[in-house]
Motif scaffolding. Structure first.
Motif, PDB file in Angstrom:
ATOM      1  N   GLY A  33       0.919  -1.195  -0.027  1.00 51.13           N
ATOM      2  CA  GLY A  33       0.270  -0.107  -0.155  1.00 51.13           C
ATOM      3  C   GLY A  33       0.902   1.155   0.012  1.00 51.13           C
ATOM      4  N   TRP A  34       2.031   1.136   0.731  1.00 49.58           N
ATOM      5  CA  TRP A  34       2.969   2.461   0.581  1.00 49.58           C
ATOM      6  C   TRP A  34       3.333   2.544  -0.838  1.00 49.58           C
ATOM      7  N   LEU A  35       3.796   1.258  -1.333  1.00 53.40           N
ATOM      8  CA  LEU A  35       4.586   1.825  -2.661  1.00 53.40           C
ATOM      9  C   LEU A  35       3.512   2.164  -3.804  1.00 53.40           C
ATOM     10  N   LEU A  36       1.976   1.585  -3.739  1.00 56.63           N
ATOM     11  CA  LEU A  36       1.038   2.011  -4.327  1.00 56.63           C
ATOM     12  C   LEU A  36       0.819   3.713  -4.148  1.00 56.63           C
ATOM     13  N   SER A  37       0.825   4.067  -3.014  1.00 55.57           N
ATOM     14  CA  SER A  37       0.459   5.579  -2.721  1.00 55.57           C
ATOM     15  C   SER A  37       1.645   6.300  -3.225  1.00 55.57           C
ATOM     16  N   GLN A  38       2.950   5.772  -3.139  1.00 55.67           N
ATOM     17  CA  GLN A  38       3.823   6.636  -4.213  1.00 55.67           C
ATOM     18  C   GLN A  38       3.861   6.699  -5.424  1.00 55.67           C
ATOM     19  N   MET A  39       3.165   5.637  -5.991  1.00 52.94           N
ATOM     20  CA  MET A  39       2.908   5.596  -7.362  1.00 52.94           C
ATOM     21  C   MET A  39       1.733   6.607  -7.592  1.00 52.94           C
ATOM     22  N   ASP A  40       0.831   6.693  -6.877  1.00 54.79           N
ATOM     23  CA  ASP A  40      -0.150   7.698  -7.282  1.00 54.79           C
ATOM     24  C   ASP A  40       0.231   9.152  -6.852  1.00 54.79           C
ATOM     25  N   VAL A  41       0.950   9.406  -5.921  1.00 51.95           N
ATOM     26  CA  VAL A  41       1.468  10.722  -5.776  1.00 51.95           C
ATOM     27  C   VAL A  41       2.175  11.042  -6.997  1.00 51.95           C
ATOM     28  N   GLY A  42       3.192  10.286  -7.496  1.00 55.68           N
ATOM     29  CA  GLY A  42       3.739  10.587  -8.603  1.00 55.68           C
ATOM     30  C   GLY A  42       2.930  10.627 -10.028  1.00 55.68           C
ATOM     31  N   GLY A  43       2.155   9.679  -9.980  1.00 57.44           N
ATOM     32  CA  GLY A  43       1.124  10.013 -11.284  1.00 57.44           C
ATOM     33  C   GLY A  43       0.293  11.179 -11.115  1.00 57.44           C
ATOM     34  N   GLY A  44      -0.220  11.463  -9.815  1.00 57.88           N
ATOM     35  CA  GLY A  44      -1.073  12.573  -9.664  1.00 57.88           C
ATOM     36  C   GLY A  44      -0.404  14.079 -10.163  1.00 57.88           C
ATOM     37  N   VAL A  45       1.130  14.033  -9.806  1.00 54.59           N
ATOM     38  CA  VAL A  45       1.788  15.169 -10.315  1.00 54.59           C
ATOM     39  C   VAL A  45       1.823  14.988 -11.900  1.00 54.59           C
ATOM     40  N   PHE A  46       2.132  14.142 -12.357  1.00 52.56           N
ATOM     41  CA  PHE A  46       2.251  14.075 -13.622  1.00 52.56           C
ATOM     42  C   PHE A  46       0.915  14.261 -14.417  1.00 52.56           C
ATOM     43  N   ALA A  47      -0.225  13.779 -13.889  1.00 53.02           N
ATOM     44  CA  ALA A  47      -1.566  13.984 -14.429  1.00 53.02           C
ATOM     45  C   ALA A  47      -2.124  15.444 -14.314  1.00 53.02           C
TER      46      ALA A  47
END
Length: 136
Positions: A33-47
């Motif tokens: 879940g921590w890894l998933l949240s890091q991906m979501d943060v990075g993806g949100g910045v990009f999006a």
């Protein structure tokens, strides 16, 4: 889409962080879940940079947890624009880890995240931009 070769990261670097002891599960490994949240943060910045607006995550699909992440690993998330719709965009995210003493990172997780562009009132709005937002 081409098959992932697992030899080097693809896309724009969005976030880089260090896996810490507080991020572990009951077995002492980094919690998925921590890894998933890091991906979501990075993806949100990009999006948000692509859409030129606020965005919210509406779907996560095709997640592949390939290898474990351990305390002390340097985790980097890379994003590639897959599709732009009227109000949404799909981003391919890859998380790569680099272990202490090693020279080459390896793919640990990848998946597609869909974000919706929203206005100041939280309502969906038309995506304004489509170019890759982060210089490589």
């Amino acid at each position: 889409m081409t098959e992932q070769t697992d030899t080097e990261p693809r896309g724009d670097l969005c976030i880089r962080t260090l896996a810490m002891p507080a991020d572990t599960n009951a077995n002492g490994d980094i919690f998925g879940g921590w890894l998933l949240s890091q991906m979501d943060v990075g993806g949100g910045v990009f999006a948000s940079k692509v859409a030129k607006s606020r965005t919210v995550t509406v779907a996560i699909e095709a997640m592949n947890f390939r290898k474990a992440v351990y305390v002390g690993d340097l985790v980097s998330v890379y994003a590639t624009l897959v599709r732009v719709g009227r109000t949404s965009l799909t981003v391919r995210l890859e998380a790569w880890a680099l272990r202490r003493g090693e020279q080459h990172p390896f793919l640990v997780t990848d998946g597609n995240f869909t974000y919706v562009s929203i206005d100041d009132h939280g309502r969906p709005q038309t995506v304004n931009g489509t170019e890759s937002p982060i210089a490589t």
